[in-house]
Design a protein around this motif. Structure first.
Motif, PDB file in Angstrom:
ATOM      1  N   LEU A  94       6.334  -8.523  -6.901  1.00  0.00           N
ATOM      2  CA  LEU A  94       6.003  -7.519  -6.451  1.00  0.00           C
ATOM      3  C   LEU A  94       6.333  -5.842  -6.332  1.00  0.00           C
ATOM      4  O   LEU A  94       5.715  -4.879  -6.251  1.00  0.00           O
ATOM      5  N   VAL A  95       7.837  -6.406  -6.008  1.00  0.00           N
ATOM      6  CA  VAL A  95       8.237  -4.665  -6.018  1.00  0.00           C
ATOM      7  C   VAL A  95       9.128  -4.789  -6.005  1.00  0.00           C
ATOM      8  O   VAL A  95      10.339  -5.969  -6.924  1.00  0.00           O
ATOM      9  N   ARG A  96      10.626  -3.352  -6.973  1.00  0.00           N
ATOM     10  CA  ARG A  96      11.692  -4.210  -7.160  1.00  0.00           C
ATOM     11  C   ARG A  96      12.515  -2.542  -6.390  1.00  0.00           C
ATOM     12  O   ARG A  96      11.690  -1.729  -6.632  1.00  0.00           O
ATOM     13  N   PRO A  97      13.496  -2.257  -6.653  1.00  0.00           N
ATOM     14  CA  PRO A  97      14.413  -1.655  -6.381  1.00  0.00           C
ATOM     15  C   PRO A  97      14.390  -0.616  -7.300  1.00  0.00           C
ATOM     16  O   PRO A  97      14.819  -0.749  -8.210  1.00  0.00           O
ATOM     17  N   ARG A 144      18.128   3.659  -0.547  1.00  0.00           N
ATOM     18  CA  ARG A 144      17.498   2.574  -2.031  1.00  0.00           C
ATOM     19  C   ARG A 144      16.169   2.949  -1.776  1.00  0.00           C
ATOM     20  O   ARG A 144      14.879   3.352  -0.698  1.00  0.00           O
ATOM     21  N   VAL A 145      15.394   3.337  -3.121  1.00  0.00           N
ATOM     22  CA  VAL A 145      14.149   4.218  -3.037  1.00  0.00           C
ATOM     23  C   VAL A 145      13.543   2.813  -4.361  1.00  0.00           C
ATOM     24  O   VAL A 145      14.265   2.165  -4.817  1.00  0.00           O
ATOM     25  N   TRP A 146      12.091   2.328  -3.283  1.00  0.00           N
ATOM     26  CA  TRP A 146      11.645   0.802  -4.129  1.00  0.00           C
ATOM     27  C   TRP A 146      10.051   1.672  -4.701  1.00  0.00           C
ATOM     28  O   TRP A 146       9.460   2.459  -3.678  1.00  0.00           O
ATOM     29  N   GLU A 147       9.440   0.582  -4.979  1.00  0.00           N
ATOM     30  CA  GLU A 147       8.782   0.471  -6.338  1.00  0.00           C
ATOM     31  C   GLU A 147       7.789  -0.309  -6.649  1.00  0.00           C
ATOM     32  O   GLU A 147       8.342  -1.166  -5.970  1.00  0.00           O
ATOM     33  N   LYS A 148       6.657  -0.250  -6.584  1.00  0.00           N
ATOM     34  CA  LYS A 148       5.875  -1.940  -6.718  1.00  0.00           C
ATOM     35  C   LYS A 148       5.371  -1.753  -8.461  1.00  0.00           C
ATOM     36  O   LYS A 148       5.803  -0.829  -8.655  1.00  0.00           O
ATOM     37  N   THR A 149       5.754  -3.471  -8.497  1.00  0.00           N
ATOM     38  CA  THR A 149       5.350  -3.654  -9.989  1.00  0.00           C
ATOM     39  C   THR A 149       5.030  -3.387 -10.168  1.00  0.00           C
ATOM     40  O   THR A 149       3.258  -3.152  -9.640  1.00  0.00           O
ATOM     41  N   ARG A 150       4.298  -3.302 -11.233  1.00  0.00           N
ATOM     42  CA  ARG A 150       3.110  -3.564 -12.108  1.00  0.00           C
ATOM     43  C   ARG A 150       2.017  -5.145 -11.440  1.00  0.00           C
ATOM     44  O   ARG A 150       0.759  -5.033 -11.611  1.00  0.00           O
ATOM     45  N   ASN A 151       2.579  -5.839 -11.346  1.00  0.00           N
ATOM     46  CA  ASN A 151       2.477  -7.450 -10.803  1.00  0.00           C
ATOM     47  C   ASN A 151       1.955  -7.393  -9.367  1.00  0.00           C
ATOM     48  O   ASN A 151       1.314  -7.966  -8.494  1.00  0.00           O
ATOM     49  N   GLY A 152       2.626  -6.268  -8.825  1.00  0.00           N
ATOM     50  CA  GLY A 152       2.483  -5.900  -6.683  1.00  0.00           C
ATOM     51  C   GLY A 152       0.800  -5.311  -6.534  1.00  0.00           C
ATOM     52  O   GLY A 152       0.351  -5.151  -5.384  1.00  0.00           O
ATOM     53  N   GLY A 153      -0.671  -5.055  -7.633  1.00  0.00           N
ATOM     54  CA  GLY A 153      -1.175  -5.248  -7.184  1.00  0.00           C
ATOM     55  C   GLY A 153      -2.111  -4.609  -6.365  1.00  0.00           C
ATOM     56  O   GLY A 153      -2.968  -4.385  -6.231  1.00  0.00           O
ATOM     57  N   SER A 187       0.830  -1.087   0.025  1.00  0.00           N
ATOM     58  CA  SER A 187      -0.092  -0.347   0.177  1.00  0.00           C
ATOM     59  C   SER A 187       0.643   1.200   0.149  1.00  0.00           C
ATOM     60  O   SER A 187       0.629   2.189  -0.605  1.00  0.00           O
ATOM     61  N   ALA A 188       1.628   1.461   0.870  1.00  0.00           N
ATOM     62  CA  ALA A 188       2.613   2.191   0.477  1.00  0.00           C
ATOM     63  C   ALA A 188       3.403   2.403  -0.080  1.00  0.00           C
ATOM     64  O   ALA A 188       3.857   3.875  -0.801  1.00  0.00           O
ATOM     65  N   LEU A 189       3.230   1.761  -0.754  1.00  0.00           N
ATOM     66  CA  LEU A 189       4.708   1.908  -2.804  1.00  0.00           C
ATOM     67  C   LEU A 189       3.835   1.743  -3.298  1.00  0.00           C
ATOM     68  O   LEU A 189       3.629   1.796  -4.835  1.00  0.00           O
ATOM     69  N   GLU A 190       2.513   2.587  -3.286  1.00  0.00           N
ATOM     70  CA  GLU A 190       2.129   3.567  -4.816  1.00  0.00           C
ATOM     71  C   GLU A 190       2.376   4.667  -4.466  1.00  0.00           C
ATOM     72  O   GLU A 190       2.040   4.647  -5.980  1.00  0.00           O
ATOM     73  N   ARG A 191       3.287   5.311  -4.222  1.00  0.00           N
ATOM     74  CA  ARG A 191       4.061   6.197  -4.732  1.00  0.00           C
ATOM     75  C   ARG A 191       5.947   5.291  -4.217  1.00  0.00           C
ATOM     76  O   ARG A 191       5.532   5.142  -2.982  1.00  0.00           O
ATOM     77  N   PRO A 192       7.300   5.673  -5.202  1.00  0.00           N
ATOM     78  CA  PRO A 192       8.068   5.260  -4.510  1.00  0.00           C
ATOM     79  C   PRO A 192       8.300   5.780  -3.090  1.00  0.00           C
ATOM     80  O   PRO A 192       8.125   6.744  -2.632  1.00  0.00           O
ATOM     81  N   ARG A 193       9.113   4.738  -2.080  1.00  0.00           N
ATOM     82  CA  ARG A 193       9.628   5.056  -0.365  1.00  0.00           C
ATOM     83  C   ARG A 193      10.707   5.049  -0.939  1.00  0.00           C
ATOM     84  O   ARG A 193      11.456   3.064  -0.875  1.00  0.00           O
ATOM     85  N   THR A 194      11.406   4.730  -0.001  1.00  0.00           N
ATOM     86  CA  THR A 194      12.877   5.046   0.689  1.00  0.00           C
ATOM     87  C   THR A 194      12.976   3.817   1.815  1.00  0.00           C
ATOM     88  O   THR A 194      11.450   3.555   2.864  1.00  0.00           O
ATOM     89  N   GLN A 195      14.112   2.837   1.543  1.00  0.00           N
ATOM     90  CA  GLN A 195      14.040   1.599   2.997  1.00  0.00           C
ATOM     91  C   GLN A 195      13.485   2.269   4.071  1.00  0.00           C
ATOM     92  O   GLN A 195      13.500   1.730   4.881  1.00  0.00           O
ATOM     93  N   ALA A 196      13.921   3.246   4.236  1.00  0.00           N
ATOM     94  CA  ALA A 196      14.579   4.027   5.812  1.00  0.00           C
ATOM     95  C   ALA A 196      12.535   4.148   6.374  1.00  0.00           C
ATOM     96  O   ALA A 196      12.553   3.987   7.337  1.00  0.00           O
ATOM     97  N   GLU A 197      12.161   4.984   4.875  1.00  0.00           N
ATOM     98  CA  GLU A 197      10.753   5.109   5.302  1.00  0.00           C
ATOM     99  C   GLU A 197       9.894   4.618   5.774  1.00  0.00           C
ATOM    100  O   GLU A 197       9.573   3.790   6.763  1.00  0.00           O
ATOM    101  N   LEU A 198      10.222   3.052   5.106  1.00  0.00           N
ATOM    102  CA  LEU A 198       8.791   2.029   5.575  1.00  0.00           C
ATOM    103  C   LEU A 198       9.880   0.871   6.943  1.00  0.00           C
ATOM    104  O   LEU A 198       8.888   1.168   7.698  1.00  0.00           O
ATOM    105  N   ARG A 199      11.170   0.775   6.643  1.00  0.00           N
ATOM    106  CA  ARG A 199      11.601   0.678   7.907  1.00  0.00           C
ATOM    107  C   ARG A 199      10.653   1.477   9.113  1.00  0.00           C
ATOM    108  O   ARG A 199      10.431   0.656  10.255  1.00  0.00           O
ATOM    109  N   ASP A 200      10.870   2.888   9.266  1.00  0.00           N
ATOM    110  CA  ASP A 200      10.354   3.434  10.296  1.00  0.00           C
ATOM    111  C   ASP A 200       9.187   3.536  10.598  1.00  0.00           C
ATOM    112  O   ASP A 200       9.241   3.358  11.995  1.00  0.00           O
ATOM    113  N   ALA A 201       8.103   3.314   9.700  1.00  0.00           N
ATOM    114  CA  ALA A 201       6.707   3.306   9.642  1.00  0.00           C
ATOM    115  C   ALA A 201       6.722   1.678  10.234  1.00  0.00           C
ATOM    116  O   ALA A 201       5.532   2.184  11.079  1.00  0.00           O
TER     117      ALA A 201
END
Length: 85
Positions: free
Chosen positions: A65-68, A76-85, A31-45
């Motif tokens: 489901l995701v890719r760097p 590192r910034v991560w984003e959802k792939t098209r399969n990450g639906g 859900s958070a990767l609807e827009r690219p996020r840093t690994q640190a943002e996800l870790r802290d959340a």
């Protein structure tokens, strides 16, 4: 003091981490990767360790489901792939 603040931060991370079960963590990251996020943002959340969030992201990457997306210095910034639906 510094030690007390570090202990408080560690307790807060543990409380956040324990409030998510593994499936909720996966759903949150996707859900958070609807827009690219840093690994640190996800870790802290999620209140996870660096190695814990990286392990989760690598599993999601393995599942397609995701890719760097990019790397800026050590971030590192991560984003959802098209399969990450």
């Amino acid at each position: 003091t510094g030690c007390r603040m570090m202990r408080r931060a560690a307790l807060e991370r543990r409380r956040r981490r324990e409030s998510f079960d593994p499936q909720e963590r996966r759903r949150y990251v996707l859900s958070a990767l609807e827009r690219p996020r840093t690994q640190a943002e996800l870790r802290d959340a999620l209140g996870m360790s660096n190695s814990g969030i990286l392990h989760l992201l690598r599993r999601l990457e393995r599942d397609g489901l995701v890719r760097p997306a990019e790397r800026v210095a050590w971030t590192r910034v991560w984003e959802k792939t098209r399969n990450g639906g």
